[in-house]
Structure formats: C-alpha cells, structure tokens
Design a protein around this motif. Structure first.
Motif, mmCIF file in Angstrom:
data_model
loop_
_atom_site.group_PDB
_atom_site.id
_atom_site.type_symbol
_atom_site.label_atom_id
_atom_site.label_comp_id
_atom_site.label_asym_id
_atom_site.label_seq_id
_atom_site.Cartn_x
_atom_site.Cartn_y
_atom_site.Cartn_z
ATOM 1 N N GLY A 46 -27.435 14.854 -1.337
ATOM 2 C CA GLY A 46 -28.678 14.605 -2.061
ATOM 3 C C GLY A 46 -29.866 15.437 -1.618
ATOM 4 O O GLY A 46 -31.013 15.080 -1.887
ATOM 5 N N VAL A 47 -29.615 16.543 -0.922
ATOM 6 C CA VAL A 47 -30.708 17.413 -0.479
ATOM 7 C C VAL A 47 -31.040 18.386 -1.603
ATOM 8 O O VAL A 47 -30.142 19.020 -2.165
ATOM 9 C CB VAL A 47 -30.300 18.199 0.795
ATOM 10 N N GLN A 48 -32.333 18.516 -1.907
ATOM 11 C CA GLN A 48 -32.728 19.481 -2.941
ATOM 12 C C GLN A 48 -32.918 20.854 -2.292
ATOM 13 O O GLN A 48 -33.527 20.972 -1.224
ATOM 14 C CB GLN A 48 -34.031 19.035 -3.602
ATOM 15 N N VAL A 49 -32.364 21.871 -2.922
ATOM 16 C CA VAL A 49 -32.507 23.226 -2.371
ATOM 17 C C VAL A 49 -33.333 24.059 -3.339
ATOM 18 O O VAL A 49 -33.034 24.108 -4.534
ATOM 19 C CB VAL A 49 -31.131 23.888 -2.144
ATOM 20 N N VAL A 50 -34.375 24.677 -2.821
ATOM 21 C CA VAL A 50 -35.227 25.538 -3.640
ATOM 22 C C VAL A 50 -35.098 26.960 -3.099
ATOM 23 O O VAL A 50 -35.325 27.206 -1.918
ATOM 24 C CB VAL A 50 -36.709 25.086 -3.550
ATOM 25 N N ARG A 51 -34.704 27.870 -3.992
ATOM 26 C CA ARG A 51 -34.556 29.261 -3.552
ATOM 27 C C ARG A 51 -35.898 29.957 -3.644
ATOM 28 O O ARG A 51 -36.484 30.069 -4.736
ATOM 29 C CB ARG A 51 -33.528 29.991 -4.428
ATOM 30 N N GLY A 52 -36.398 30.415 -2.521
ATOM 31 C CA GLY A 52 -37.677 31.097 -2.528
ATOM 32 C C GLY A 52 -38.260 31.189 -1.135
ATOM 33 O O GLY A 52 -37.642 30.744 -0.164
#
Ligand SMILES: Cc1cc2nc3c(=O)[nH]c(=O)nc-3n(C[C@H](O)[C@H](O)[C@H](O)COP(=O)(O)OP(=O)(O)OC[C@H]3O[C@@H](n4cnc5c(N)ncnc54)[C@H](O)[C@@H]3O)c2cc1C
Length: 471
Positions: A111-117
């Motif tokens: 349930g970890v959100q990953v944001v590419r940036g």
C-alpha cells in the motif's frame, strides 16, 4: 493516520517505507531513478553480480590443483578461459532491473504510493516534487506536485566523486556506475582508488583475466580495513599478477583515442585501455531545500543525524549514504527503519555501529564485525586477540585454500566476544557466528562450545574461540 513522505527509493527509503506501512502510516516514496536506488541499480547488486562471475573464474584458476584439466578444440591442455563481458553485463543489468521490479511490487502490495520524480523540502512538513512523467496527483501545477507530511525521511543517497582533472567519458574513463556498458574486454584496466570499491573492482577484473593496475595513494590497499587482512589481500593480488602501485596519487586521467593515461603527482604515468575511478562518494544533498527547512549538513554536505536518524529539523529524518554515517546498504536500511520506529512510536534501539557486519567482496573476501584491531591497539578498548590462519583448516586444505585467517577479539575478564575478522572465500557467510556473538554478548567459551560441522571452515571460528579460553 500519520503521513510519511520518503525522498529516495534506495534501501534507506524503501525499507523504511515497508516499516511505516506496517505500522499503519500513509506512505509516499518519491524517487527519481528507479526503486532500489543506487544499491540495486548501479552499486551493490550489479557489482556483486559481476563478482559472482569473477568468483567462478577464481575457482577455475585453481582447478588444476584439484585435478581438473581443460583442453582446447584439438584436445591439447589449455588453461585459457575467456569471459564474455557483454553477456556478463547483460546478466548484471537484467538482475538489477528484476530486483528493482520486485521492490516495486512489494511496495505496491503493502500500500505504499510511489511517485516518480525529484523531491525537495518546501519547509519541514512539505515535499515539492518535480514529476518525471504523468499528471499531477495532488495540489500543484502540472508536472509538479506538493505533498504534505507529518514526517519526511531524506534517503537520497550519494553519487561517485569525480574530479575536474579526471572526467569520466562513459567509454574508457568510467565511474563504477558505467562499467556495465562495457561490451569489450579491456586490454589493460587501471583502477584509481584502493578503498573498498576500488579493491573490489580491481580484484574482480583481475579474476576475469584482465591485466589490472591498481593506483593507491596509501601505503597499502584498503587503508580503512584490518591491516593484517589488507596485507593478505595485497599479497594475493600481487601474486596473481596485479600491478599494485602504492603511495601513488592520481593527478589526472586523460584519453587519447584508445589509450587512457593516468598521470601521478610524482610525474609517473600509467597507461591502459580503460580506467575505473573509485574516488569515494558525494552526498545527493544539494538542491533539497535543506537550509531553508533548517536541516544542518556537515562540511562535506552530509546530513547530520542522531542515532535515531533525526536531523536538526523537527519531523525531518535522514537515512543512508546522504548521512555518511556508514555507507552500507544494510546500515541505510536500519537507519531508515529506526527513523520510522521512532516517529511512529514503536520500540526502538539507537543505531549501534559496533554491531555492523560488513564485507569486502574481493578474492579472498574480508569480513569484519565489532571492535577493530586498530581500536584495540589504540587503547580504545581492552581486548585479547587470537589470529588463526585458515591453511591449517582441514576443509581449506581439501579445497586448496591457502590464504586467509580468522581473528577474534574478546574482553579480558569476561571473555565476551567484541569483534572479529574473517579473511577467506565466503568470509561474508563465515562472519555470521561472530556477528551473533557480538550482538548477543556471547563469550568465547560459549562460541567454542557450539558444534561446527567437520570438516568446515566455520570450525576455524570455533577453534579461534577455544584458543581464547582461560583456566
Ligand atoms: C560499487 C559499490 C558497491 C557496493 N556494495 C555494497 C555491498 O555489497 N553491500 C552493502 O551493504 N553496501 C554496498 N555499497 C553501498 C550501498 O550501495 C549504499 O550504502 C546504499 O546504496 C545506500 O542506500 P541509500 O538508500 O542511502 O541510497 P541509494 O541506494 O543511493 O538510493 C537513493 C535513491 O534516491 C534517489 N534520489 C536522489 N535524490 C533524489 C531526489 N531529490 N528525489 C527523489 N529521489 C532522489 C537516487 O536517484 C537513488 O535512486 C556499495 C557501494 C558501491 C559504490
């Protein structure tokens, strides 16, 4: 629900994300280069995969002693084994990419959100993200995102240090991140730097059959490691044909066509087809908004943290190479977990560097844990020492192993094991009983009493412990 934002998806970042998610936090990881970070994509995993091939070559080099002969197409005896570097490097990259994908799946499942940036602090409780792709997921302009958090963990890692006089070109003058693009075998490799990274690459490429020159600014290789261990390694590397240049400080590295020249400060020159620079690391801490957020760094740019990973700014933690505490994946992960345990109110013990087991993946390997010989010699701790060469070990004899030793340190009165060094093949595995003894304050007698398999290399660990027995 507590909101945690982690900048950086290496072991410092993703391991802490897993802990934070387990403890019920809402977790976002902001990462630029791919999950797993440098550890998985360019550093540990690739180098140890390359070294796995090198290990096989090292064993094959001693095959004749164990009665194995190789023959060429005509059936004549031949000792030539050749490495196909393109295949090796393709395997390295595949493994690294697979591992990164595994981590991505694990984070998603938890349930970890990953944001590419690229993330930076916008004050202590806010992270501004320059998105790598895709639409904005929160407040902010298109291509950027702003995420608020109750706690932020900085785990941005470090990058290879380069010098204006030795600029990597990605073809023949290479950082350790660039070596996996090689498709042709270098005809002469110069490794500049004899710390752990330099020694590992020099040892690996030598085993792959490449002529290697190691340029070391110090008296001997691995100046930060146990001196006896470093001496064994240097003797072995020299015996296998490496040109080890001690007390040789690199001034510049230049390339003219296919020839790379390393100029030393004393005017000498070394030439080869390729050069790998292993000059240490610089932290990825510029342009992170640290100063504005009140996060103090040291002169080298490393984030200052305490033993529960707190920075000088409230609610901002830091873990891993960006702190410079001890540049190991295992330490980065532990610092990150400790930060999350601390922030989320779980039981937490401060980081104890005296319990860290580490290994130099050369041939032979050098594994260490706990107090060092140097600290004992300097009187920082009183300890009794025993050093047992491996060549007396029956298993070592059977396997044709001649180099290496087990060293143990214990407290004079209590006999409690406080540290040790193992040099030999798979020392990284053999150090574990010593590591357990150090972590659990086990005495040398207790360590000696546990059964070891006969014949086994670990028999030497027990034998060393027996020699520390007092009547
Ligand atoms: C050649 C080599 C071999 C090694 N072998 C071993 C080994 O065998 N065992 C071991 O324990 N250690 C090893 N190490 C050390 C280990 O690689 C590091 O200690 C480890 O990678 C540190 O993890 P980290 O999470 O701090 O940083 P990293 O693994 O560097 O990850 C940080 C990530 O954050 C990303 N990032 C940076 N800035 C931002 C930003 N602003 N926004 C978003 N993302 C950002 C980076 O791109 C990177 O992906 C080795 C190192 C080298 C150089």
């Amino acid at each position: 629900m507590s909101r945690v934002v982690i900048i950086g998806g290496g072991p410092g970042g993703y391991e802490s994300a897993l802990v934070a998610a387990q403890l019920g936090a809402e977790v976002t990881v902001v990462d630029t280069d791919g999950l797993g970070g440098s550890a998985v994509l360019t550093d540990c995993v690739p180098s140890k995969t390359l070294i796995a091939t090198a290990e096989l070559m090292t064993e094959m080099a001693d095959a004749a002693e164990l009665g194995i002969e190789s023959r060429d197409h005509q059936g004549d005896p031949s000792t030539t084994l050749e490495v196909d570097l393109a295949t090796v490097n393709a395997r390295v990259k595949r493994l690294a990419a697979d591992q990164s994908a595994d981590i991505a799946r694990r984070l998603e499942r938890d349930g970890v959100q990953v944001v590419r940036g690229r993330g930076r602090l916008d004050g202590p409780g806010t992270v501004a993200v320059e998105l790598a792709d895709g639409p904005s997921t929160g407040s902010g302009e298109s291509g950027t995102d702003t995420i608020t958090a109750d706690a932020v963990l900085l785990a941005t890692g470090a990058a290879p240090r380069t010098l204006p006089s030795a600029v990597p070109d990605g073809e023949r003058i290479l950082t350790w991140e660039q070596v996996y693009d090689l498709t042709e075998v270098p005809t002469g490799l110069i490794v500049v730097g004899s710390g752990v990274t330099g020694a590992e690459f020099a040892s690996a490429y030598l085993a792959l059959g490449i002529p290697v020159t190691l340029v070391s600014s110090r008296d001997r290789v691995l100046p930060g490691e146990d001196a006896d261990a470093a001496q064994v390694l240097e003797d072995v590397l020299t015996r296998r044909g490496m040109n080890v240049l001690g007390q040789s400080r690199m001034e510049s590295v230049t390339r003219d066509g296919d020839v790379v020249t390393v100029r030393l400060t004393d005017g000498r020159e070394v030439q080869g087809s390729h050069c790998v620079l292993a000059l240490g690391s610089v932290p990825n801490t510029s342009d992170l908004g640290l100063e504005e957020a009140g996060v103090i760094t040291d002169d080298g740019g490393f984030v200052k943290v305490d033993r529960v990973s707190r920075t000088s700014a409230r609610g901002v933690y830091a873990a891993g190479d960006c702190t410079g505490v001890l540049m190991l994946a295992s330490v980065a992960a532990m610092q990150g977990r400790i930060a999350m345990w601390h922030f989320l109110g779980d039981a937490v013990a401060p980081l104890d560097l005296k319990q860290v087991a580490s290994n130099v993946f050369t041939a032979p390997e050098i594994a260490t844990v706990g107090w060092s010989q140097r600290a004992i010699d300097a009187g920082e701790i009183q300890a009794e020492t025993v050093m047992l060469p491996l060549k007396g070990n029956p298993r070592a004899k059977m396997q044709g192993v001649q180099d290496g030793f087990v060293k143990l340190f214990c407290r004079p009165g209590t006999g409690i094991v406080v540290g040790g060094v193992v040099v030999g093949p798979r020392a990284s595995e053999l150090i574990h009983p010593v590591s357990l003894a150090v972590a659990e304050s086990i005495t040398a007698d207790q360590l000696a009493q546990a059964f070891t398999v006969y014949p086994s290399m670990s028999g030497s660990v027990a034998e060393a412990a027996r020699r520390l027995h007092h009547f």
